[in-house]
Write a protein that holds these residues in place. Structure first.
Motif, PDB file in Angstrom:
ATOM      1  N   SER A 183       0.826  -1.202   0.000  1.00  0.00           N
ATOM      2  CA  SER A 183       0.000   0.000   0.000  1.00  0.00           C
ATOM      3  C   SER A 183       0.862   1.254   0.000  1.00  0.00           C
TER       4      SER A 183
ATOM      5  N   ASP B 226      -5.961  -6.364  -4.217  1.00  0.00           N
ATOM      6  CA  ASP B 226      -6.870  -6.233  -3.091  1.00  0.00           C
ATOM      7  C   ASP B 226      -8.291  -6.028  -3.599  1.00  0.00           C
TER       8      ASP B 226
ATOM      9  N   GLN C 193      -9.060   4.508  -0.075  1.00  0.00           N
ATOM     10  CA  GLN C 193      -9.857   4.673   1.124  1.00  0.00           C
ATOM     11  C   GLN C 193      -9.275   5.773   1.987  1.00  0.00           C
TER      12      GLN C 193
ATOM     13  N   LYS D 262      -2.745  -0.463  12.871  1.00  0.00           N
ATOM     14  CA  LYS D 262      -3.596  -1.579  12.474  1.00  0.00           C
ATOM     15  C   LYS D 262      -2.756  -2.604  11.730  1.00  0.00           C
TER      16      LYS D 262
ATOM     17  N   ASN E  91      -9.698  -8.179  13.765  1.00  0.00           N
ATOM     18  CA  ASN E  91     -10.108  -7.075  12.903  1.00  0.00           C
ATOM     19  C   ASN E  91      -8.853  -6.302  12.481  1.00  0.00           C
TER      20      ASN E  91
ATOM     21  N   ASN F  68      -8.204  -4.365  10.140  1.00  0.00           N
ATOM     22  CA  ASN F  68      -8.400  -3.031   9.584  1.00  0.00           C
ATOM     23  C   ASN F  68      -8.813  -2.008  10.638  1.00  0.00           C
ATOM     24  N   GLN F  69      -8.840  -2.425  11.890  1.00  0.00           N
ATOM     25  CA  GLN F  69      -9.222  -1.513  12.970  1.00  0.00           C
ATOM     26  C   GLN F  69      -7.981  -0.906  13.608  1.00  0.00           C
TER      27      GLN F  69
END
Length: 316
Positions: free
Chosen positions: A50, A68, A74, A104, A112, A114-115
């Motif tokens: 990323s 992805d 995002q 994260k 999770n 992505n949290q």
């Protein structure tokens, strides 16, 4: 508006849609966004999977690798007051203007990934929880506090298992070194870290598979403890970024023209810097592309690509 110089692999992620997957010659492009407040880029952080662009208004946008499921960029919002971002191999870290750190990743929260969670609050000494700088490595995160103490989170360099040569896994913050004035990025699929102590001596530790730590022709593949780097170019160290197998350093000398110069060491995967060879000490990058390095605002090193953010740029 800032312009971005790009060269290398253009598919992890695909940042420039109308260009091939491998860009062999440096090209420049402008960041296109509908929001006028999100066109002035403050910082770039990139790794294998990323790339994050941080804007001057404290917001950030992330581009993920093309495989992805989330194809569209995002937005990352942590109270919209982001000071710095750092992308590691499998984690992302955000430093807010208040000195809190949110991170994260699957090794941080497997339920999770992505949290974002506040990891600065995990430092046991409550008087040492205000963070002034961050670095994300492979699956480690490094926190430099206002009191000049360096902490590692999850799996630090000092937690290497000497028998298996693998990182031990822990969800704690470990005090790694004191009297550290500055840390530099290790955005890489390995774990690498550069740091300056209070005497302005430069140290590095982590994976030295290709000489990317600038320690010379070391036979060690893993440097477990911060080790002083010899033969550093003269001048003020502005920044250092470490990628998959090479590192880049930006040096500033007030009495030279140009004042800023780029140096590199390590092994250059083809198109990462346009050549394919080993350099074990930091050596100046000489190219018409960098004839006027004074315009460089920020840069980031990935696996086989490099991004350079400039205030203005002209390709000869």
């Amino acid at each position: 508006m800032n312009e971005i110089i790009f060269f290398g692999s253009n598919n992890y992620p695909k940042l420039i849609k109308n260009e091939p997957n491998i860009i062999t010659k440096p090209i420049q492009f402008k960041f296109e966004n509908e929001n006028e407040n999100e066109k002035q880029i403050k910082q770039i952080s990139t790794s294998l999977f990323s790339t994050i662009f941080l804007f001057k208004n404290g917001k950030a946008i992330e581009y993920l690798n093309e495989n992805d499921s989330k194809q569209n960029p995002q937005k990352i919002q942590i109270e919209e007051n982001i000071q710095k971002v750092s992308v590691g191999y499998e984690n992302e870290t955000i430093l807010t203007k208040e000195g809190n750190v949110f991170a994260k990743g699957k090794y941080i929260n497997k339920n999770n990934p992505n949290q974002f969670i506040n990891i600065s609050s995990l430092i046991e000494d409550i008087n040492d929880r205000i963070i002034k700088d961050i670095v994300s490595g492979r699956n480690s995160i490094y926190l430099l506090t206002r009191n000049e103490n360096l902490y590692s989170f999850f799996s630090g360099i000092n937690l290497v298992d000497n028998n298996s040569r693998k990182f031990k896994k822990t969800q704690k913050t470990i005090l790694m070194m004191k009297n550290v004035s500055k840390i530099f990025s290790g955005n890489t699929c390995f774990s690498s870290l550069f740091l300056l102590n209070s005497n302005q001596e430069l140290f590095s530790c982590g994976f030295n598979l290709n000489g990317q730590l600038g320690l010379g022709k070391s036979i060690k593949k893993i440097i477990e403890n911060p080790t002083q780097i010899p033969n550093i170019p003269k001048g003020k160290i502005i920044d250092i970024k470490c990628g998959y197998s090479h590192s880049i350093m930006l040096i500033e000398n007030e009495n030279e023209n140009p004042k800023r110069k780029l140096y590199s060491c390590g092994y250059y995967i083809p198109n990462g810097l346009g050549k394919n060879e080993n350099t074990y000490e930091f050596t100046e990058i000489k190219s018409s592309l960098f004839e006027n390095d004074d315009n460089i605002i920020d840069f980031s090193v990935g696996r086989s690509h490099t991004l350079i953010l400039t205030s203005k740029f002209k390709i000869n």
